[in-house]
Design an enzyme around this catalytic site. Structure first.
Site, short mmCIF file in Angstrom:
data_model
loop_
_atom_site.label_atom_id
_atom_site.label_comp_id
_atom_site.label_asym_id
_atom_site.label_seq_id
_atom_site.Cartn_x
_atom_site.Cartn_y
_atom_site.Cartn_z
N ILE A 177 98.54 -53.74 74.41
CA ILE A 177 99.52 -54.82 74.59
C ILE A 177 100.42 -54.96 73.37
O ILE A 177 101.62 -55.27 73.51
CB ILE A 177 98.82 -56.17 74.92
CG1 ILE A 177 99.87 -57.25 75.20
CG2 ILE A 177 97.88 -56.61 73.81
CD1 ILE A 177 100.87 -56.92 76.29
N GLY A 200 95.10 -54.54 82.02
CA GLY A 200 95.16 -55.96 81.71
C GLY A 200 95.81 -56.18 80.36
O GLY A 200 96.72 -55.42 79.98
N GLU A 201 95.37 -57.22 79.65
CA GLU A 201 95.90 -57.57 78.31
C GLU A 201 97.32 -58.13 78.36
O GLU A 201 97.83 -58.62 77.36
CB GLU A 201 95.92 -56.36 77.36
CG GLU A 201 94.59 -55.75 77.05
CD GLU A 201 94.72 -54.57 76.05
OE1 GLU A 201 95.83 -54.28 75.58
OE2 GLU A 201 93.68 -53.96 75.75
N GLY A 202 97.97 -58.01 79.53
CA GLY A 202 99.39 -58.36 79.63
C GLY A 202 100.29 -57.14 79.57
O GLY A 202 101.52 -57.28 79.48
N ASP A 258 95.09 -60.99 79.57
CA ASP A 258 93.68 -61.37 79.55
C ASP A 258 92.87 -60.37 78.76
O ASP A 258 93.23 -59.20 78.66
CB ASP A 258 93.11 -61.37 80.97
CG ASP A 258 92.96 -59.95 81.48
OD1 ASP A 258 93.99 -59.34 81.81
OD2 ASP A 258 91.83 -59.41 81.47
#
Lengths: 367, 367
Positions: A109, A330-332, A188
């Site tokens: 991210i 994920g992570e954005g 997340d």
């Protein structure tokens, strides 16, 4: 519990007050944007989804020059009791290890946010290890609800009070950042969190766990079958009410999922676009949407991940994501990539000449 | 014609010499990139297509830090005799009007290129109106092959000599720009050019015109049926040989399509990634691929447009495009959007920490 219940009631009142600030997109600005885009030097609606996005941004921000320069991706972190069931190939310790990686700027991210000109903000919603020191040092935002959720295969993830607090915390983050942000992104980190997210998807889309459940960070066939059983067990034991988003969050959710739901609600209350990332973020969107359906007018879905549940969640929410790149991090990370498309949509809305301005023949001839 | 034939033979020799400079991607750098990406602090290949793209970029550029900062989108322009058949809702005059719009910075491609940090370069490959003055003034690159092609519904678009010259001109543009470009993008402007592009698609994919033909800039049902008949007629009359890309280009192509094919070939000869835009650019890619199949290793397909032929062309070329946003503008607009994803892929390859560096537990536990 009396103290908690009072807190819970106050918080619900707080939530209700925030919900009352959320209005749909402004149809006047949508119409103005459509009218302007139709006059640009190109065939009608030739930039397709990018033009739809430009109209959405105008409707959200009440502007024909939607501000999008200041972008922050908020990575909500939390741990999950259900990891005890062996639903992830990584141990819970990795959640906090990754928080340190985020702070050091070394995660996926970080790289993708830098490319998109976005900042990364990490929020501790409830990791197993207490991260209060990092919060006190200003390296992350501290909103701990607890030290990881309960094991949803055996009981609820959290109390109803904690569910309300998690959503409230997410709203607070949006409130605290709103004055310095044009576009929010959700992210997340929480080992095991595809399991609660898939459970939320199953409850709120009505699809079977067997159809929805994916391999997360890398399960083999046998592990996948086991994960399906755990999702089914979590729903059977907890019996979450699909009509009650707080009940779903409390019974089969996660602290970071509640935080994401709150961030989305807070963004909508501030009439700011919020770019929703992957499976876990979209579980947060389902919760937010269940609490206050008007939030949908402020959400941009970034991408479709390889997790099977994701497609059903987007269908349930009635919107198509922008990207489909076989991602599952994920992570954005998907939200970061989509930020570029948001800037592009605004560039189309604000920088392209009209037929009249450019002296280009705009009225199609009879072919 | 003798003079032309000599020119043609020299040019074919020139083409052959350029083809000999095109090698496949370097498998050693691909392997190195895969090995590095597998150690990043994320589940295996969790960024999916973005990681595949990073491996391609390493293989193309022979580097684990593929340079991508300097980006140019080359918009090839030309007119088409087939517009006499009423295959477009816009008159041919719009081609040159849009060239002026490009120069003024007011077109869709200008806005999206700015967002992506790319420069727009316009090349006159053969518009109806002579643009030599603009070329002399340095506002565009002049490579005119003629004042628009012949009407493919009645005969060939151009002579074989002109087809060779068009490809050669595209290569020359790549050669002239190569020292100041890391990533090329292709773009097009030419009223009527979805018709030759669809004809090229029909010849080289073997699909029926009725399946492939789309509404271009906005045909109604009746006009669409007419366009299908024109594409069928162009193929029936000219009988292009699908095994001979120069023959296809000469008989049912366009000057800007030949220029795009040449640009792709020139980029490949310089081991530079070339981002191929929409329907017309992909027709150019089919021609380039027919001339020298190794070019495929340097092509990144930007997006799938709403034109039905586009999907079949990508299938024929064996690669999936990055984006699918219901666009149908051309100009290089899809290529501009994809430039962001290329930067993102390089950011993943060069900026993300490994498990060892970040102290994150990398070996999955038995679930």
């Amino acid at each position: 519990m009396q103290c908690s219940d009072k807190k819970s009631n106050d918080a619900v009142n707080y939530l209700e007050a925030v919900f009352r600030r959320i209005y749909p997109q402004d149809s006047l600005f949508r119409d103005k944007a459509v009218h302007h885009l139709e006059q640009l030097t190109m065939p009608p609606w030739a930039l397709g989804d990018l033009m739809d996005l430009a109209v959405d941004l105008a409707g959200m921000t009440r502007s024909l020059e939607p501000p999008v320069a200041r972008k922050k991706i908020v990575v909500m972190t939390g741990d999950h009791g259900v990891t005890a069931e062996g639903v992830s190939v990584y141990p819970s310790e990795v959640t906090v290890q990754m928080v340190h990686n985020f702070i050091a700027g070394g995660a996926g991210i970080n790289a993708l946010a830098r490319q998109a000109g976005a900042e990364v903000v990490v929020v501790d919603m409830g990791t197993k290890v207490d991260l209060s020191e990092l919060a006190a040092a200003g390296k992350i935002i501290g909103k701990r609800i607890g030290s990881g959720t309960g094991n949803i295969a055996h009981g609820p993830a959290m109390t109803r009070t904690h569910a309300v607090m998690a959503v409230e915390a997410g709203i607070e983050v949006a409130e605290e950042l709103a004055s310095e942000v044009d576009v929010f992104g959700t992210g997340d980190m929480g080992i095991g969190n595809t399991t609660p997210s898939t459970a939320i998807a199953a409850v709120m889309t009505g699809q079977d766990a067997a159809v929805l459940t994916g391999r997360g960070t890398g399960l083999d066939d046998e592990q996948l079958q086991h994960k399906i059983k755990i999702v089914e067990k979590a729903i059977a034991i907890n019996r979450p009410d699909p009509k009650n988003a707080l009940d779903v969050l409390a019974k089969v959710g996660g602290f970071e999922i509640g935080g994401i739901a709150g961030l989305i609600i807070g963004a909508a209350a501030h009439r700011k676009p919020v770019v929703v990332d992957g499976l876990i973020s979209t579980a947060g969107a389902l919760i937010a949407n269940g609490l206050e359906p008007f939030v949908r007018d402020y959400i941009i879905y970034a991408h479709r991940s390889v997790e099977p549940a994701h497609r059903f969640m987007h269908e349930r929410l009635g919107k198509k994501p922008l990207l489909d790149l076989n991602m599952r991090l994920g992570e954005g990370t998907g939200a970061a990539l989509a930020m570029n498309l948001i800037e592009a949509a605004v560039a189309v809305l604000t920088e392209v000449a009209t037929f009249a301005d450019a002296g280009v023949t705009g009225s199609p001839v009879k072919a």
